[in-house]
Scaffold this active site. Structure first.
Site, PDB file in Angstrom:
ATOM      1  N   GLY A   1      67.106  14.055  82.962  1.00 45.22           N
ATOM      2  CA  GLY A   1      67.790  13.722  81.670  1.00 45.22           C
ATOM      3  C   GLY A   1      69.393  13.358  81.509  1.00 45.22           C
ATOM      4  O   GLY A   1      69.725  12.340  81.060  1.00 45.22           O
ATOM      5  N   ALA A   2      69.965  14.156  82.246  1.00 48.80           N
ATOM      6  CA  ALA A   2      71.398  14.070  82.148  1.00 48.80           C
ATOM      7  C   ALA A   2      72.143  15.383  82.984  1.00 48.80           C
ATOM      8  O   ALA A   2      71.537  16.149  83.241  1.00 48.80           O
ATOM      9  CB  ALA A   2      72.075  14.465  80.700  1.00 48.80           C
ATOM     10  N   MET A   3      73.640  15.297  83.115  1.00 51.14           N
ATOM     11  CA  MET A   3      74.186  16.284  83.872  1.00 51.14           C
ATOM     12  C   MET A   3      75.494  16.514  83.547  1.00 51.14           C
ATOM     13  O   MET A   3      76.136  15.659  83.069  1.00 51.14           O
ATOM     14  CB  MET A   3      74.113  15.597  85.271  1.00 51.14           C
ATOM     15  CG  MET A   3      74.776  16.625  86.529  1.00 51.14           C
ATOM     16  SD  MET A   3      73.994  17.962  86.647  1.00 51.14           S
ATOM     17  CE  MET A   3      75.524  19.181  87.116  1.00 51.14           C
ATOM     18  N   GLU A   4      75.712  17.860  83.557  1.00 49.21           N
ATOM     19  CA  GLU A   4      77.031  18.399  82.971  1.00 49.21           C
ATOM     20  C   GLU A   4      78.158  18.410  83.646  1.00 49.21           C
ATOM     21  O   GLU A   4      78.886  19.205  83.396  1.00 49.21           O
ATOM     22  CB  GLU A   4      76.516  19.886  82.339  1.00 49.21           C
ATOM     23  CG  GLU A   4      76.477  20.826  83.639  1.00 49.21           C
ATOM     24  CD  GLU A   4      75.283  21.068  84.098  1.00 49.21           C
ATOM     25  OE1 GLU A   4      74.170  20.276  83.799  1.00 49.21           O
ATOM     26  OE2 GLU A   4      74.581  22.109  84.731  1.00 49.21           O
ATOM     27  N   ASN A   5      78.409  17.455  84.616  1.00 49.13           N
ATOM     28  CA  ASN A   5      79.807  17.467  85.457  1.00 49.13           C
ATOM     29  C   ASN A   5      80.936  17.590  84.559  1.00 49.13           C
ATOM     30  O   ASN A   5      80.970  17.357  83.469  1.00 49.13           O
ATOM     31  CB  ASN A   5      79.843  16.081  86.010  1.00 49.13           C
ATOM     32  CG  ASN A   5      78.449  15.626  86.552  1.00 49.13           C
ATOM     33  OD1 ASN A   5      77.793  16.419  87.489  1.00 49.13           O
ATOM     34  ND2 ASN A   5      78.163  14.362  86.368  1.00 49.13           N
TER      35      ASN A   5
ATOM     36  N   HIS B   1      72.957  19.924  74.689  1.00 47.43           N
ATOM     37  CA  HIS B   1      72.883  20.789  76.051  1.00 47.43           C
ATOM     38  C   HIS B   1      73.845  20.502  76.703  1.00 47.43           C
ATOM     39  O   HIS B   1      74.458  21.664  77.554  1.00 47.43           O
ATOM     40  CB  HIS B   1      71.381  20.387  76.571  1.00 47.43           C
ATOM     41  CG  HIS B   1      71.104  20.991  77.813  1.00 47.43           C
ATOM     42  ND1 HIS B   1      70.256  22.264  77.789  1.00 47.43           N
ATOM     43  CD2 HIS B   1      71.245  21.023  78.887  1.00 47.43           C
ATOM     44  CE1 HIS B   1      69.985  22.477  79.142  1.00 47.43           C
ATOM     45  NE2 HIS B   1      70.774  21.687  79.670  1.00 47.43           N
ATOM     46  N   GLU B   2      73.998  19.207  77.228  1.00 44.04           N
ATOM     47  CA  GLU B   2      75.011  18.959  78.215  1.00 44.04           C
ATOM     48  C   GLU B   2      76.707  19.527  77.884  1.00 44.04           C
ATOM     49  O   GLU B   2      77.238  20.178  78.724  1.00 44.04           O
ATOM     50  CB  GLU B   2      75.185  17.563  78.832  1.00 44.04           C
ATOM     51  CG  GLU B   2      73.862  17.073  79.148  1.00 44.04           C
ATOM     52  CD  GLU B   2      73.017  17.862  80.257  1.00 44.04           C
ATOM     53  OE1 GLU B   2      73.737  18.664  80.974  1.00 44.04           O
ATOM     54  OE2 GLU B   2      71.677  17.835  80.264  1.00 44.04           O
TER      55      GLU B   2
ATOM     56  N   HIS C   1      76.924  23.168  78.197  1.00 41.80           N
ATOM     57  CA  HIS C   1      77.204  23.685  79.620  1.00 41.80           C
ATOM     58  C   HIS C   1      78.546  23.842  80.067  1.00 41.80           C
ATOM     59  O   HIS C   1      78.876  24.741  80.936  1.00 41.80           O
ATOM     60  CB  HIS C   1      76.343  22.682  80.552  1.00 41.80           C
ATOM     61  CG  HIS C   1      75.080  22.988  81.014  1.00 41.80           C
ATOM     62  ND1 HIS C   1      74.568  24.148  81.435  1.00 41.80           N
ATOM     63  CD2 HIS C   1      74.002  22.028  81.158  1.00 41.80           C
ATOM     64  CE1 HIS C   1      73.235  24.062  81.755  1.00 41.80           C
ATOM     65  NE2 HIS C   1      73.022  22.719  81.572  1.00 41.80           N
TER      66      HIS C   1
ATOM     67  N   GLU D   1      70.516  27.410  82.679  1.00 38.77           N
ATOM     68  CA  GLU D   1      69.699  26.783  82.165  1.00 38.77           C
ATOM     69  C   GLU D   1      68.780  27.446  80.844  1.00 38.77           C
ATOM     70  O   GLU D   1      68.864  26.886  79.772  1.00 38.77           O
ATOM     71  CB  GLU D   1      68.689  26.084  83.229  1.00 38.77           C
ATOM     72  CG  GLU D   1      69.402  24.965  84.168  1.00 38.77           C
ATOM     73  CD  GLU D   1      70.009  23.837  83.520  1.00 38.77           C
ATOM     74  OE1 GLU D   1      70.179  23.770  82.207  1.00 38.77           O
ATOM     75  OE2 GLU D   1      70.896  23.384  84.187  1.00 38.77           O
TER      76      GLU D   1
HETATM   77  N1  TRP Z   1      71.856  20.442  84.920  1.00 37.69           N
HETATM   78  C1  TRP Z   1      71.097  19.508  84.476  1.00 37.69           C
HETATM   79  C2  TRP Z   1      70.709  19.974  83.013  1.00 37.69           C
HETATM   80  O1  TRP Z   1      69.705  20.514  82.856  1.00 37.69           O
HETATM   81  C3  TRP Z   1      69.764  18.979  85.247  1.00 37.69           C
HETATM   82  C4  TRP Z   1      70.010  17.964  86.477  1.00 37.69           C
HETATM   83  C5  TRP Z   1      70.403  16.739  86.003  1.00 37.69           C
HETATM   84  C6  TRP Z   1      69.399  18.050  87.799  1.00 37.69           C
HETATM   85  N2  TRP Z   1      70.117  16.075  87.304  1.00 37.69           N
HETATM   86  C7  TRP Z   1      69.753  16.799  87.958  1.00 37.69           C
HETATM   87  C8  TRP Z   1      68.690  19.132  88.351  1.00 37.69           C
HETATM   88  C9  TRP Z   1      69.207  16.395  89.271  1.00 37.69           C
HETATM   89  C10 TRP Z   1      68.225  18.446  89.804  1.00 37.69           C
HETATM   90  C11 TRP Z   1      68.777  17.334  90.193  1.00 37.69           C
HETATM   91  O2  TRP Z   1      71.308  19.653  82.054  1.00 37.69           O
HETATM   92 ZN    ZN Z   2      70.957  22.082  81.772  1.00 33.69          ZN
END
Ligand code: TRP
Ligand code: ZN
Length: 857
Positions: free
Chosen positions: A251-255, A287-288, A291, A310
């Site tokens: 879905g998305a990533m919290e970098n 959510h992101e 994080h 998570e």
């Molecule tokens: N940390 C991300 C989230 O839950 C999850 C996530 C995004 C992820 N891309 C990923 C986990 C690729 C494993 C691989 O918000």
């Molecule tokens: Zn998450």
């Protein structure tokens, strides 16, 4: 033949032998030959537990150009997993240059390209595909990044110090690293934190998409404010960037400071996004963002602690949605999802702990159990402690562990300390897989009501025996006239059984009522299966009068399930009266004009085919997916006929000329209208749906009508929709999905086959792949077609996808995890599909692990 990969074990954790004081990266971007230079300041870790002095850096699919320690070049020996080499017993500087090929990266992990733009995905273990590094979350360091490229927009974590140059002052693990470069435009805004710090906000998208970012931006600002008021957490950089990409595994990533999103969770306009999309955008953006504190400022010591960030962050985004929308509706929707995904997982071969103890491929553990059950565990902790102690414990956690990589023990210790409680039994929620079953029964004895509870945690793979869980059961009592005589009371079921006695005369202030109905597990106070015998009349009483909205909905759901399962298991004969009783109860419920339309829509929605399948299995009958779909369809039509004037009223209540607003109240009215439309439609009565399709002015209504028309066999609408939306990628995904998921099972397999040859079936795009292949899996009668064609189709595509993108293939392979439910023929066909995957040459570690877990007896 390579050696079978060995599992990683929680019990084997040791800290890394070195600390990092700084990381400087410089990228020279090129589609097929990107150069990455790294300069990393290491020093020996003074931690006594860091007993392993071996200096090992992860690295995969890298071409090493040069390496040096303290300026002295050398040629380390590298394997396909990384390198190790002798290093000084004092601080030293590691330098390396590697070459990587982003264009060839179809796995979408590490640095890859999507529509001409460079982007990264490093969680969980993708940074090792960018350069040599101790790629583990307990190694935290401040990063500076230099990006050389002709592309106009160059982004990384932290604050920009010069064009293409970024500094992130906050120490972070490598999995939070991110880089983006592309021809992007921003939808920009500003935020001022509670303490007055200004923050620039940007959502970066492809040029044509900039008019679809307003809702995500609004959700971001509301999330930032909410985290300040509800958790006392402020943002900590001068810029917050979000980038939307079309090719993304999740879905998305919290970098840190640079969230990267699947574009489906950012882009929205009334014409192209449904109310559900708006809801998802709001909750994923939240959510992101959340994080930033639960995940980034405080991260995980190792990947076994994944639920630390998570589960907690899901719980926080659920709280946010409850606060900004309707709390009861949100709770019901979350429980529907929990049961559909997590209970299913927990009941099958893929069951695992909220904190697993071993894994082969960590990407396979981004599951409903870690996320959704993990969130339930936080919710139960809050229920036990109360809102104030929960908040105080969080405060302690943030203050004590800021800047650290933590464990579940660190988290729980904060609450044990603040509340002076012992959480050792509660902690079993982290170490025992399986959904506990709570049995409840009651008996009247004069003025007394005796209530008995017992619990059982079922065996799961590797865990034959379980200890009793600590289960918070919220309970109320209603008199036969519907008045509540006991308001919500928390019962602590912390042993194998518990008996309670209530003095009904005292509770009702004099005379005990003739009849009393318990309302158990209010608000779904624990993630358990509640097993109780309750008459349909008592359930109808709860549907009509319970003060707890969740249990009102639950009463309707169980009434529907009961009549449907009775018919599925024993045939139609003899069910007529039972059905009439349920339909009447639904009609009475709908007569209450004060109710929230979104809530009514949920009460009128039927249990899914998958739900009914599990319920059939629980009733001891081998499920027939075709029959289940037929019975469900037929009874939806019954309800439509029975409630016709009421349902028509719901449709008329929506003003077709009102301008679109995505708010919860407007969305609720549309949800009810479309639920009514679906109940009222059948192959012989399609005029309403055809009309709705033709006159729709927003995607919510258009897609709802389309689903009905496809279900009823009218494919003209599907063709019109395709022609209208072929150039809108996200809308076309919906079309691929619904064309197969909603189709009658007889058509769905042919349609899926035909669509897999469609010119726009760009299968390497995970959204498109999930739309079509996932669409078939979402149609149980087609996926489980007795011919085995559904299994063949899915297995064939999973094998193909595995060669390009193992994570996406492995995630979707759980379609096969229910094989034990079915008859011998289907079991053999499903096992055959699993064996074919297992035997496929070059199978990834990801898919291999999933398949072998599903095959295990
Ligand atoms: N940390 C991300 C989230 O839950 C999850 C996530 C995004 C992820 N891309 C990923 C986990 C690729 C494993 C691989 O918000
Ligand atoms: Zn998450």
């Amino acid at each position: 033949m390579t050696h079978a990969p060995q599992p990683v074990r929680l019990a084997d954790y040791t800290p890394f032998g070195y600390l990092i004081d700084s990381v400087a990266l410089s990228f020279t971007l090129h589609p097929t030959a990107t150069r990455v230079k790294s300069k990393i300041a290491f020093r020996p870790n003074p931690d006594q537990d860091a007993t392993d002095p071996r200096f090992f850096l992860h690295g995969e699919q890298l071409t090493l150009i040069s390496a040096a320690i303290d300026g002295v070049p050398f040629a380390p020996v590298v394997t396909d997993a990384g390198l190790s080499c002798p290093v000084p017993d004092a601080p030293f500087v590691w330098e390396a240059e590697v070459e990587i090929n982003p264009q060839a990266n179809t796995a979408l992990e590490g640095l890859y390209m999507s529509n001409g733009m460079y982007c990264t995905q490093c969680e969980a273990e993708g940074f090792r595909k960018i350069t040599y590094y101790p790629d583990r979350p307990d190694v935290m360091a401040p990063f500076t990044v230099q990006i050389d490229s002709d592309l106009p927009v160059l982004l990384s974590n932290g604050n920009e110090t010069a064009p293409g140059q970024w500094t992130d002052p906050w120490p972070k693990p490598a999995y939070l690293f991110a880089l983006v470069a592309g021809d992007l435009v921003a939808h920009s805004d500003h935020f001022t934190t509670a303490s007055g710090a200004p923050v620039d906000l940007n959502i970066w998208v492809r040029p044509g998409d900039v008019d679809k970012c307003a809702y995500a931006m609004d959700a971001l600002k509301r999330s930032m404010r909410w985290d300040e008021t509800e958790y006392g957490r402020e943002y900590d950089l001068s810029v917050f960037n979000i980038v939307a990409v079309d090719d993304f595994n999740m879905g998305a990533m919290e970098n840190k400071g640079l969230n990267i999103f699947n574009s489906s969770y950012i882009l929205a306009s009334p014409e192209t996004a449904t109310d559900k999309d708006y809801l998802w955008i709001e909750s994923v953006v939240a959510h992101e963002y959340f994080h930033n504190w639960t995940g980034n400022r405080i991260t995980c010591r190792d990947w076994f602690q994944l639920c630390l960030k998570e589960g907690l962050t899901v719980f926080r985004d659920q709280q946010f949605t409850s606060d900004v929308r309707s709390a009861p509706v949100k709770r019901i929707e979350d429980v529907i999802k929990l049961r559909a995904r997590q209970f299913r997982e927990d009941a099958g071969p893929l069951a695992h702990n909220v904190r697993p103890e071993q894994f082969i491929e960590i990407s396979n553990f981004y599951t409903a159990t870690i996320y959704e059950k993990g969130a339930e565990v936080i919710g139960m902790l809050r229920t036990y402690l109360g809102a104030d102690l929960y908040r105080a414990g969080c405060e302690l956690y943030f203050n004590r562990h800021d800047g650290q990589a933590c464990t579940i023990e660190d988290w729980l210790a904060c609450f044990e300390e603040i509340a002076a409680v012992d959480l050792s039994q509660f902690k079993r929620w982290y170490s025992q897989a399986g959904t506990p079953k709570v049995s409840a029964s009651w008996r009247r004895d004069g003025d007394s009501l005796h209530l008995s509870f017992s619990q059982q945690v079922p065996p799961t793979p590797g865990q034959p025996m379980k200890e009793p869980a600590k289960i918070p059961v919220s309970l109320g009592l209603l008199a036969g006239d519907g008045t509540e005589i006991l308001s919500s009371t928390l019962i602590d079921l912390d042993g194998p059984s518990l008996d309670l006695t209530f003095d009904l005369a005292a509770l009702s202030g004099g005379t005990a009522p003739d009849h009393v109905v318990p309302s158990i597990l209010r608000g779904f106070s624990a993630p358990v299966v509640l097993d109780m015998e309750m008459t349909a009349a008592d359930r109808a009483l709860l549907l009509a009068h319970d003060t707890d909205p969740f249990n009102r909905w639950e009463a309707a759901r169980s009434l529907l399930k009961e009549v449907l399962v009775a018919e599925i298991c024993h045939g139609e004969a003899g069910q007529k009266d039972a059905r009439a009783m349920v339909w009447n109860a639904l009609q009475d419920f709908c007569n209450d004009t004060t109710l929230d339309p979104a809530f009514i829509a949920l009460v009128l929605s039927f249990p899914s085919e998958d739900d009914l399948t599990q319920a059939t299995v629980d009733a001891g009958v081998v499920p027939d997916p075709t029959l289940i779909a037929q019975v469900r369809d037929a009874r939806m039509r019954d309800v439509g006929a029975w409630l016709k004037p009421t349902l028509e009223g719901f449709i008329d209540a929506v003003d077709p000329d009102a301008p679109f607003s995505p708010d919860a109240a407007s969305a609720g009215k549309r949800a009810l209208r479309n639920t009514a439309l679906s109940l009222l439609s059948s192959p012989s009565d399609l005029a309403r749906a055809q009309d709705a399709f033709a006159s729709a002015t927003n995607m919510t209504d258009q897609l709802a009508a389309l689903a009905i028309l496809i279900r009823c066999g009218d494919r003209d609408a599907a063709a019109a929709f395709e022609a209208q939306w072929q150039h809108e990628r996200l809308v076309l995904d919906k079309w691929f999905m619904i064309s197969v998921a909603s189709a009658p099972s007889a058509e769905a397999l042919d349609t899926a086959g035909a669509l897999s040859h469609h010119a726009l079936f760009d299968w390497k795009n995970p959204n498109r792949f999930r739309a079509l292949i996932g669409g078939l899996v979402a149609n149980p009668a087609a996926f489980h077609d007795p011919s085995g064609r559904g299994y063949d189709f899915v297995a064939k595509w999973l094998i193909r996808m595995d060669g390009a993108n193992p994570q996406t293939a492995a995630r979707m392979s759980s379609a096969f995890d229910t094989w034990r439910r079915y008859d011998a023929d289907r079991q053999a066909l499903m096992q055959n599909a699993l064996s074919r995957m297992a035997a496929s040459p070059g199978l990834s570690r990801d898919l291999a692990e999933m398949v072998s877990r599903m095959q295990a007896a």
